[in-house]
Design an enzyme around this catalytic site. Structure first.
Site, PDB file in Angstrom:
ATOM      1  N   ASN A 139       0.873  -1.177   0.000  1.00 47.30           N
ATOM      2  CA  ASN A 139       0.000   0.000   0.000  1.00 47.30           C
ATOM      3  C   ASN A 139       0.908   1.226   0.000  1.00 47.30           C
ATOM      4  O   ASN A 139       1.473   1.583   1.028  1.00 47.30           O
ATOM      5  CB  ASN A 139      -0.897  -0.021   1.251  1.00 47.30           C
ATOM      6  CG  ASN A 139      -1.691   1.256   1.414  1.00 47.30           C
ATOM      7  OD1 ASN A 139      -1.796   2.058   0.492  1.00 47.30           O
ATOM      8  ND2 ASN A 139      -2.268   1.448   2.593  1.00 47.30           N
ATOM      9  N   LYS A 190       0.108   4.252  -0.358  1.00 45.75           N
ATOM     10  CA  LYS A 190      -0.544   5.474   0.138  1.00 45.75           C
ATOM     11  C   LYS A 190      -0.244   6.629  -0.835  1.00 45.75           C
ATOM     12  O   LYS A 190      -0.101   6.377  -2.026  1.00 45.75           O
ATOM     13  CB  LYS A 190      -0.103   5.783   1.577  1.00 45.75           C
ATOM     14  CG  LYS A 190      -0.238   4.544   2.478  1.00 45.75           C
ATOM     15  CD  LYS A 190      -0.099   4.844   3.935  1.00 45.75           C
ATOM     16  CE  LYS A 190      -0.258   3.543   4.709  1.00 45.75           C
ATOM     17  NZ  LYS A 190      -0.230   3.764   6.164  1.00 45.75           N
ATOM     18  N   GLU A 229      -5.798  -4.306  10.569  1.00 47.19           N
ATOM     19  CA  GLU A 229      -4.764  -3.294  10.769  1.00 47.19           C
ATOM     20  C   GLU A 229      -5.046  -2.523  12.053  1.00 47.19           C
ATOM     21  O   GLU A 229      -5.837  -1.554  12.051  1.00 47.19           O
ATOM     22  CB  GLU A 229      -4.731  -2.328   9.579  1.00 47.19           C
ATOM     23  CG  GLU A 229      -4.365  -2.999   8.279  1.00 47.19           C
ATOM     24  CD  GLU A 229      -3.710  -2.030   7.306  1.00 47.19           C
ATOM     25  OE1 GLU A 229      -2.628  -2.341   6.822  1.00 47.19           O
ATOM     26  OE2 GLU A 229      -4.272  -0.951   7.077  1.00 47.19           O
ATOM     27  N   GLY A 240       2.255   2.641  10.644  1.00 45.89           N
ATOM     28  CA  GLY A 240       3.232   3.708  10.472  1.00 45.89           C
ATOM     29  C   GLY A 240       3.957   4.097  11.747  1.00 45.89           C
ATOM     30  O   GLY A 240       4.633   5.126  11.796  1.00 45.89           O
ATOM     31  N   SER A 298       3.059  -1.813  10.397  1.00 47.48           N
ATOM     32  CA  SER A 298       4.499  -1.921  10.670  1.00 47.48           C
ATOM     33  C   SER A 298       5.062  -3.307  10.385  1.00 47.48           C
ATOM     34  O   SER A 298       5.928  -3.792  11.117  1.00 47.48           O
ATOM     35  CB  SER A 298       4.820  -1.482  12.109  1.00 47.48           C
ATOM     36  OG  SER A 298       4.500  -0.104  12.277  1.00 47.48           O
ATOM     37  N   GLY A 348       2.663  -1.071   4.309  1.00 48.31           N
ATOM     38  CA  GLY A 348       2.767   0.325   3.911  1.00 48.31           C
ATOM     39  C   GLY A 348       4.205   0.714   3.621  1.00 48.31           C
ATOM     40  O   GLY A 348       4.742   0.442   2.548  1.00 48.31           O
ATOM     41  N   GLY A 349       4.862   1.323   4.601  1.00 44.61           N
ATOM     42  CA  GLY A 349       6.198   1.882   4.400  1.00 44.61           C
ATOM     43  C   GLY A 349       7.188   0.926   3.755  1.00 44.61           C
ATOM     44  O   GLY A 349       7.949   1.313   2.859  1.00 44.61           O
TER      45      GLY A 349
HETATM   46  P1  PGA Z   1       2.696   0.521   7.592  1.00 44.44           P
HETATM   47  O1  PGA Z   1       1.224   0.772   6.946  1.00 44.44           O
HETATM   48  O2  PGA Z   1       3.180  -0.812   7.092  1.00 44.44           O
HETATM   49  O3  PGA Z   1       3.525   1.659   7.114  1.00 44.44           O
HETATM   50  O4  PGA Z   1       2.494   0.507   9.086  1.00 44.44           O
HETATM   51  C1  PGA Z   1       0.326  -0.278   6.776  1.00 44.44           C
HETATM   52  C2  PGA Z   1      -0.961   0.241   6.191  1.00 44.44           C
HETATM   53  O5  PGA Z   1      -1.437   1.304   6.589  1.00 44.44           O
HETATM   54  O6  PGA Z   1      -1.562  -0.407   5.306  1.00 44.44           O
END
Ligand code: PGA
Length: 251
Positions: free
Chosen positions: A10, A12, A168, A174, A213, A234-235
């Site tokens: 993702n 974003k 999630e 994040g 995360s 995400g990241g």
């Molecule tokens: P993250 O984001 O891996 O950066 O924590 C996950 C998400 O929001 O789908």
């Protein structure tokens, strides 16, 4: 029943053309030996570019949102499911906590968007999760139970058969603070139980992703959970090497 593993990125509101090109090149080279299914959900404007970069690879394409409206028309700024399917998407993330919190998407909107996905032959990845306050008040199961109930009350059976759920926890998104493998597995077992109460067959087949995360160094432990069928990342999905490392952890 053995369920396939899905590692979904993702992005974003991140990335630019150069990053799309680099990711597509590196992930295409590095993904041949993987058995997990791979998916990357990029901003609308980069879907076409990512598709070209990923041509010939086994990485699928997805979007992060779509209009609740199915039919084309006077909805300035919106993108419907048919357009996403036409552009080569197979999946759409629906009801991410950022969309719920920042853009006011309610359970009813999330359900309508999941239905809109399936009307366009797209698979919805429906996100659920609790806030830190809710977890600390011991409300996690009540919150998640209500989110699942809303989905089952409002979506039609055709949609439910196509849904992937992403758990999630909002406090883990994040923040660098992932749920522990025990917390993730515990919630996933609860979610599967909630689904089994309504449809035992679907409960066996539905994919439950964990998100929040997920990194190369915690992915394998999270994936060891019997009810964890992959990740929404995400990241760590913004670079091919960390995304591929997570995918390797899934087998
Ligand atoms: P993250 O984001 O891996 O950066 O924590 C996950 C998400 O929001 O789908």
């Amino acid at each position: 029943m053995s369920r396939r593993m899905l590692i979904a990125g993702n992005w974003k509101m991140n990335g630019d053309a150069a990053q799309v090109d680099a990711f597509a090149r590196d992930v295409t080279q590095g993904s041949d030996s993987l058995s997990a299914d791979l998916l990357v959900c990029v901003p609308f404007v980069y879907i076409e570019r990512m598709k070209q970069g990923l041509a010939g690879s086994r990485v699928a394409l997805g979007a992060q949102n779509l209009a609740a409206e199915v039919d084309a028309g006077a909805f300035t700024g919106e993108v419907n499911g048919a357009m996403l399917a036409d552009t080569g998407c197979s999946h759409v993330i629906v009801g991410h906590s950022e969309r719920r919190a920042i853009y006011g998407e309610t359970d009813a909107v999330v359900a309508a968007k999941a239905d809109a996905c399936v009307a366009a032959n797209l698979k919805p990845i429906v996100c659920v999760g609790e806030t830190l306050e809710q977890r600390e008040a011991d409300e996690t199961e009540a919150v998640l139970g209500a989110q699942i109930a809303a989905l089952f009350e409002q979506c039609d059976a055709a949609t439910l058969a196509q849904v992937t759920i992403a758990y999630e926890p909002i406090w883990a998104i994040g923040t660098g603070r992932s749920a522990t493998p025990e917390q993730a597995q515990g919630v996933h077992a609860f979610l599967r139980g909630q689904i089994a109460d309504r449809d035992a067959t679907l409960a066996q087949s539905v994919q439950l992703l964990y998100g929040g995360s997920v990194k190369p160094d915690n992915a394998a432990a999270l994936f060891a959970g019997a009810d964890v069928d992959g990740a929404l990342v995400g990241g760590a999905s913004l670079k091919a090497d960390s995304f591929l490392d997570i995918a390797h952890a899934a087998g």
